[in-house]
Design a protein around this motif. Structure first.
Motif, mmCIF file in Angstrom:
data_model
loop_
_atom_site.group_PDB
_atom_site.id
_atom_site.type_symbol
_atom_site.label_atom_id
_atom_site.label_comp_id
_atom_site.label_asym_id
_atom_site.label_seq_id
_atom_site.Cartn_x
_atom_site.Cartn_y
_atom_site.Cartn_z
ATOM 1 N N UNK A 48 -27.198 -89.494 -31.309
ATOM 2 C CA UNK A 48 -26.139 -89.553 -29.988
ATOM 3 C C UNK A 48 -26.736 -89.394 -28.903
ATOM 4 N N UNK A 49 -27.638 -88.407 -28.727
ATOM 5 C CA UNK A 49 -28.167 -88.202 -27.617
ATOM 6 C C UNK A 49 -29.185 -89.301 -27.184
ATOM 7 N N UNK A 50 -30.251 -89.848 -28.312
ATOM 8 C CA UNK A 50 -30.917 -90.844 -27.881
ATOM 9 C C UNK A 50 -30.483 -91.899 -27.405
ATOM 10 N N UNK A 51 -29.162 -92.275 -28.078
ATOM 11 C CA UNK A 51 -28.496 -93.389 -27.633
ATOM 12 C C UNK A 51 -27.978 -93.421 -26.107
ATOM 13 N N UNK A 52 -27.558 -92.561 -25.833
ATOM 14 C CA UNK A 52 -26.840 -92.213 -24.485
ATOM 15 C C UNK A 52 -28.030 -92.168 -23.437
ATOM 16 N N UNK A 112 -29.708 -99.208 -18.937
ATOM 17 C CA UNK A 112 -28.798 -99.880 -18.249
ATOM 18 C C UNK A 112 -28.061 -99.020 -17.160
ATOM 19 N N UNK A 113 -28.969 -98.059 -16.582
ATOM 20 C CA UNK A 113 -28.580 -97.328 -15.455
ATOM 21 C C UNK A 113 -26.964 -97.001 -15.379
ATOM 22 N N UNK A 114 -26.562 -96.279 -16.826
ATOM 23 C CA UNK A 114 -25.314 -95.802 -16.880
ATOM 24 C C UNK A 114 -25.268 -94.355 -16.175
ATOM 25 N N UNK A 115 -24.333 -94.023 -15.660
ATOM 26 C CA UNK A 115 -24.184 -92.736 -14.951
ATOM 27 C C UNK A 115 -24.213 -91.554 -16.418
ATOM 28 N N UNK A 116 -24.993 -90.530 -16.028
ATOM 29 C CA UNK A 116 -25.341 -89.625 -17.000
ATOM 30 C C UNK A 116 -23.759 -89.107 -17.781
ATOM 31 N N UNK A 117 -22.926 -88.987 -16.915
ATOM 32 C CA UNK A 117 -21.465 -88.326 -17.248
ATOM 33 C C UNK A 117 -20.719 -89.233 -17.977
ATOM 34 N N UNK A 118 -21.184 -90.527 -18.085
ATOM 35 C CA UNK A 118 -20.373 -91.655 -18.584
ATOM 36 C C UNK A 118 -20.597 -91.731 -20.166
ATOM 37 N N UNK A 119 -20.134 -90.732 -20.821
ATOM 38 C CA UNK A 119 -20.449 -90.855 -22.289
ATOM 39 C C UNK A 119 -19.270 -90.920 -23.243
ATOM 40 N N UNK A 120 -18.952 -91.880 -23.882
ATOM 41 C CA UNK A 120 -17.844 -92.077 -24.709
ATOM 42 C C UNK A 120 -18.636 -92.751 -25.967
ATOM 43 N N UNK A 121 -18.196 -91.839 -27.022
ATOM 44 C CA UNK A 121 -18.912 -92.005 -28.443
ATOM 45 C C UNK A 121 -18.080 -91.613 -29.541
ATOM 46 N N UNK A 122 -17.979 -92.436 -30.506
ATOM 47 C CA UNK A 122 -17.361 -92.232 -31.802
ATOM 48 C C UNK A 122 -18.561 -92.149 -33.006
ATOM 49 N N UNK A 123 -18.470 -90.997 -33.624
ATOM 50 C CA UNK A 123 -19.963 -90.870 -34.387
ATOM 51 C C UNK A 123 -19.103 -90.564 -35.884
ATOM 52 N N UNK A 124 -19.170 -91.465 -36.942
ATOM 53 C CA UNK A 124 -18.619 -91.320 -38.116
ATOM 54 C C UNK A 124 -19.884 -91.386 -39.264
ATOM 55 N N UNK A 125 -19.567 -90.594 -40.255
ATOM 56 C CA UNK A 125 -20.486 -90.458 -41.432
ATOM 57 C C UNK A 125 -19.623 -91.103 -42.569
ATOM 58 N N UNK A 126 -20.777 -92.121 -43.277
ATOM 59 C CA UNK A 126 -20.042 -92.981 -44.283
ATOM 60 C C UNK A 126 -20.469 -92.275 -45.688
ATOM 61 N N UNK A 127 -19.636 -92.659 -46.630
ATOM 62 C CA UNK A 127 -20.153 -92.142 -47.926
ATOM 63 C C UNK A 127 -21.000 -93.136 -48.550
ATOM 64 N N UNK A 128 -21.613 -92.852 -49.564
ATOM 65 C CA UNK A 128 -22.886 -93.799 -50.043
ATOM 66 C C UNK A 128 -21.934 -95.019 -50.495
ATOM 67 N N UNK A 129 -22.391 -96.380 -50.193
ATOM 68 C CA UNK A 129 -21.965 -97.640 -50.383
ATOM 69 C C UNK A 129 -21.136 -97.977 -49.148
ATOM 70 N N UNK A 130 -20.865 -97.010 -48.228
ATOM 71 C CA UNK A 130 -20.089 -97.546 -47.157
ATOM 72 C C UNK A 130 -20.776 -98.336 -45.942
ATOM 73 N N UNK A 131 -22.130 -97.961 -46.101
ATOM 74 C CA UNK A 131 -22.988 -98.574 -44.945
ATOM 75 C C UNK A 131 -23.895 -99.768 -45.861
ATOM 76 N N UNK A 132 -23.915 -100.891 -45.623
ATOM 77 C CA UNK A 132 -24.310 -101.919 -46.265
ATOM 78 C C UNK A 132 -25.387 -102.715 -45.233
ATOM 79 N N UNK A 133 -26.676 -102.636 -45.685
ATOM 80 C CA UNK A 133 -27.861 -103.166 -44.946
ATOM 81 C C UNK A 133 -28.762 -103.900 -46.057
#
Length: 134
Positions: free
Chosen positions: A21-25, A32-53
């Protein structure tokens, strides 16, 4: 104004999720010169098999532990800035977590400013745009 979705394997420890989360922000702020206080994130954890790559795509070898990052933002940035953002996010995630840079998959979605509301049912940027002279 970026809105970020980060999807991680369910077994990702809380400190690693926070590091991603911190690395992305921090990358968005720096590149991208985004203001430091402009932080809107949704972090999801996915079960095995839910992330397909796929194991290999466009010359990139993916491991069995991948993180997906989707960034919705306003249009208008150059391809060069986008490339710099992708590189920085992957590098910083790899530097601060156990994820490999090759396993950081990023998707940028550009959307018009009037498509955003930051609360109270107000199209904040649409209101702002109406006050600008033509």
């Amino acid at each position: 104004m970026p809105f970020v979705r980060i999807d991680l394997p369910a077994a990702t420890p809380a400190d690693e999720a926070a590091a991603v989360s911190g690395a992305v922000h921090e990358s968005l702020v720096a590149v991208f010169n985004v203001p430091a206080d402009d932080r809107f994130q949704v972090i999801g954890r996915r079960a095995p098999g839910d992330l397909v790559c796929t194991p290999r795509y466009l010359g990139v070898e993916h491991g069995d532990k991948v993180v997906f990052v989707q960034v919705a933002c306003a249009p208008g940035r150059t391809v060069g800035l986008k490339e710099a953002l992708y590189e920085r996010i992957a590098r910083e995630v790899a530097r601060t977590t156990s994820f490999a840079a090759a396993d950081v998959v990023i998707h940028l979605v550009e959307t018009a400013r009037e498509n955003w509301s930051f609360g109270n049912g107000v199209a904040h940027y649409a209101v702002q745009d109406r006050t600008r002279p033509s």
